[in-house]
Every structure is written in C-alpha cells, then in structure tokens.
Motif scaffolding. Sequence first.
Motif, PDB file in Angstrom:
ATOM      1  N   UNK A  17     -21.434 -11.811 -10.219  1.00 45.61           N
ATOM      2  CA  UNK A  17     -20.544 -12.416 -10.635  1.00 45.61           C
ATOM      3  C   UNK A  17     -19.577 -13.000  -9.235  1.00 45.61           C
ATOM      4  N   UNK A  18     -19.342 -11.942  -8.588  1.00 46.96           N
ATOM      5  CA  UNK A  18     -18.637 -12.063  -7.243  1.00 46.96           C
ATOM      6  C   UNK A  18     -19.385 -13.016  -6.296  1.00 46.96           C
ATOM      7  N   UNK A  19     -20.718 -13.023  -6.040  1.00 45.26           N
ATOM      8  CA  UNK A  19     -21.444 -13.914  -5.545  1.00 45.26           C
ATOM      9  C   UNK A  19     -21.390 -15.292  -5.911  1.00 45.26           C
ATOM     10  N   UNK A  20     -21.340 -15.441  -7.439  1.00 50.40           N
ATOM     11  CA  UNK A  20     -21.127 -16.855  -7.987  1.00 50.40           C
ATOM     12  C   UNK A  20     -19.960 -17.186  -7.542  1.00 50.40           C
ATOM     13  N   UNK A  21     -18.724 -16.545  -7.599  1.00 51.42           N
ATOM     14  CA  UNK A  21     -17.397 -16.939  -7.277  1.00 51.42           C
ATOM     15  C   UNK A  21     -17.356 -17.360  -5.632  1.00 51.42           C
ATOM     16  N   UNK A  22     -18.044 -16.567  -4.948  1.00 51.58           N
ATOM     17  CA  UNK A  22     -18.245 -16.948  -3.528  1.00 51.58           C
ATOM     18  C   UNK A  22     -18.891 -18.154  -3.000  1.00 51.58           C
ATOM     19  N   UNK A  23     -19.891 -18.400  -4.260  1.00 51.24           N
ATOM     20  CA  UNK A  23     -20.615 -19.825  -4.013  1.00 51.24           C
ATOM     21  C   UNK A  23     -19.878 -21.081  -3.957  1.00 51.24           C
ATOM     22  N   UNK A  24     -18.829 -20.947  -4.682  1.00 52.73           N
ATOM     23  CA  UNK A  24     -17.777 -22.053  -4.727  1.00 52.73           C
ATOM     24  C   UNK A  24     -17.179 -22.131  -3.185  1.00 52.73           C
ATOM     25  N   UNK A  25     -16.976 -21.370  -2.248  1.00 49.97           N
ATOM     26  CA  UNK A  25     -16.347 -21.345  -1.096  1.00 49.97           C
ATOM     27  C   UNK A  25     -17.614 -21.792  -0.126  1.00 49.97           C
ATOM     28  N   UNK A  26     -18.779 -21.203  -0.336  1.00 49.04           N
ATOM     29  CA  UNK A  26     -19.890 -21.643   0.396  1.00 49.04           C
ATOM     30  C   UNK A  26     -20.177 -23.077   0.361  1.00 49.04           C
ATOM     31  N   UNK A  27     -20.176 -23.444  -0.788  1.00 47.75           N
ATOM     32  CA  UNK A  27     -20.490 -24.892  -1.010  1.00 47.75           C
ATOM     33  C   UNK A  27     -19.401 -25.785  -0.290  1.00 47.75           C
ATOM     34  N   UNK A  28     -18.429 -25.446  -0.225  1.00 46.15           N
ATOM     35  CA  UNK A  28     -17.274 -26.283   0.279  1.00 46.15           C
ATOM     36  C   UNK A  28     -17.184 -26.376   1.758  1.00 46.15           C
ATOM     37  N   UNK A  29     -18.150 -25.454   2.453  1.00 45.77           N
ATOM     38  CA  UNK A  29     -18.520 -25.679   3.967  1.00 45.77           C
ATOM     39  C   UNK A  29     -19.025 -26.759   4.195  1.00 45.77           C
ATOM     40  N   UNK A  30     -18.857 -27.579   5.125  1.00 48.90           N
ATOM     41  CA  UNK A  30     -19.482 -28.567   5.570  1.00 48.90           C
ATOM     42  C   UNK A  30     -20.816 -28.434   6.043  1.00 48.90           C
ATOM     43  N   UNK A  31     -21.292 -27.318   6.653  1.00 48.78           N
ATOM     44  CA  UNK A  31     -22.549 -27.499   6.825  1.00 48.78           C
ATOM     45  C   UNK A  31     -23.430 -26.605   5.672  1.00 48.78           C
ATOM     46  N   UNK A  32     -23.006 -26.171   4.802  1.00 47.72           N
ATOM     47  CA  UNK A  32     -23.897 -25.717   3.614  1.00 47.72           C
ATOM     48  C   UNK A  32     -24.045 -26.854   2.346  1.00 47.72           C
ATOM     49  N   UNK A  33     -25.336 -26.841   2.186  1.00 42.52           N
ATOM     50  CA  UNK A  33     -25.534 -27.753   1.027  1.00 42.52           C
ATOM     51  C   UNK A  33     -25.959 -26.923  -0.320  1.00 42.52           C
ATOM     52  N   UNK A  34     -26.512 -27.601  -1.272  1.00 39.86           N
ATOM     53  CA  UNK A  34     -26.771 -26.945  -2.481  1.00 39.86           C
ATOM     54  C   UNK A  34     -28.207 -26.031  -2.435  1.00 39.86           C
ATOM     55  N   UNK A  35     -28.975 -26.482  -1.511  1.00 41.18           N
ATOM     56  CA  UNK A  35     -30.053 -25.429  -1.291  1.00 41.18           C
ATOM     57  C   UNK A  35     -29.653 -24.155  -0.568  1.00 41.18           C
ATOM     58  N   UNK A  36     -28.514 -24.257   0.460  1.00 39.41           N
ATOM     59  CA  UNK A  36     -28.219 -22.950   0.596  1.00 39.41           C
ATOM     60  C   UNK A  36     -27.424 -21.973  -0.119  1.00 39.41           C
ATOM     61  N   UNK A  37     -26.840 -22.631  -1.175  1.00 37.81           N
ATOM     62  CA  UNK A  37     -26.084 -21.695  -2.182  1.00 37.81           C
ATOM     63  C   UNK A  37     -27.113 -21.402  -3.056  1.00 37.81           C
ATOM     64  N   UNK A  38     -28.077 -21.891  -3.411  1.00 37.16           N
ATOM     65  CA  UNK A  38     -29.187 -21.625  -4.502  1.00 37.16           C
ATOM     66  C   UNK A  38     -30.234 -20.497  -3.576  1.00 37.16           C
ATOM     67  N   UNK A  39     -30.258 -20.645  -2.169  1.00 43.78           N
ATOM     68  CA  UNK A  39     -31.069 -19.400  -1.594  1.00 43.78           C
ATOM     69  C   UNK A  39     -30.102 -18.221  -1.686  1.00 43.78           C
ATOM     70  N   UNK A  40     -28.807 -18.337  -1.605  1.00 40.15           N
ATOM     71  CA  UNK A  40     -27.990 -17.131  -1.607  1.00 40.15           C
ATOM     72  C   UNK A  40     -27.927 -16.471  -2.830  1.00 40.15           C
ATOM     73  N   UNK A  41     -28.051 -17.222  -4.147  1.00 44.52           N
ATOM     74  CA  UNK A  41     -27.821 -16.893  -5.423  1.00 44.52           C
ATOM     75  C   UNK A  41     -29.126 -16.436  -5.815  1.00 44.52           C
ATOM     76  N   UNK A  42     -30.398 -16.825  -5.180  1.00 38.21           N
ATOM     77  CA  UNK A  42     -31.499 -16.129  -5.522  1.00 38.21           C
ATOM     78  C   UNK A  42     -31.879 -14.955  -4.701  1.00 38.21           C
ATOM     79  N   UNK A  43     -31.471 -15.068  -3.727  1.00 39.77           N
ATOM     80  CA  UNK A  43     -31.653 -13.734  -2.668  1.00 39.77           C
ATOM     81  C   UNK A  43     -30.884 -12.487  -2.807  1.00 39.77           C
ATOM     82  N   UNK A  44     -29.680 -12.661  -3.251  1.00 42.08           N
ATOM     83  CA  UNK A  44     -28.665 -11.595  -3.499  1.00 42.08           C
ATOM     84  C   UNK A  44     -29.145 -10.575  -4.414  1.00 42.08           C
TER      85      UNK A  44
END
Length: 70
Positions: A17-44
Amino acid sequence: MLPVVLSATSVQLPDVTAAQIAAQEIRADPGAGSATVQLIMAGYPLAHVCLLNTAARLGDPVPRAGPGRW
C-alpha cells in the motif's frame, strides 16, 4: 501454519500500500512513465518475498527430517 501465513500477508499488505501511494509521486516525475511505475509495483513484492524466504532459511538452523532437506 495458517496463522504464520496470515501474519506474513498482513505484514506485506501495508508495504505494498505504501508503494502504491509512492507510485503517484513517481509517476509525476517527468522522467518516469507508466512502465517505470509498473516495474516498481511488480518488483517490490517480488523482492520482499525473495528476501523473506532467504531470511527464513537463514533463521531456521534446525534441519528437518527427510531426504533432500537442508
């Protein structure tokens, strides 16, 4: 055995749940796309399970009876 499994699940749920909340901030980063967020959510959770299994093996020094057991 069931209480042990349920307690491990209840520990992992707030972490994911904490990683999902942090994913919103990661997605807001200009260099991070949806693939980056998916990788983090699968890898964590995968990393969490791998480390949990390794720690369980190292923390259980008593060998179990049976062939092929450590």
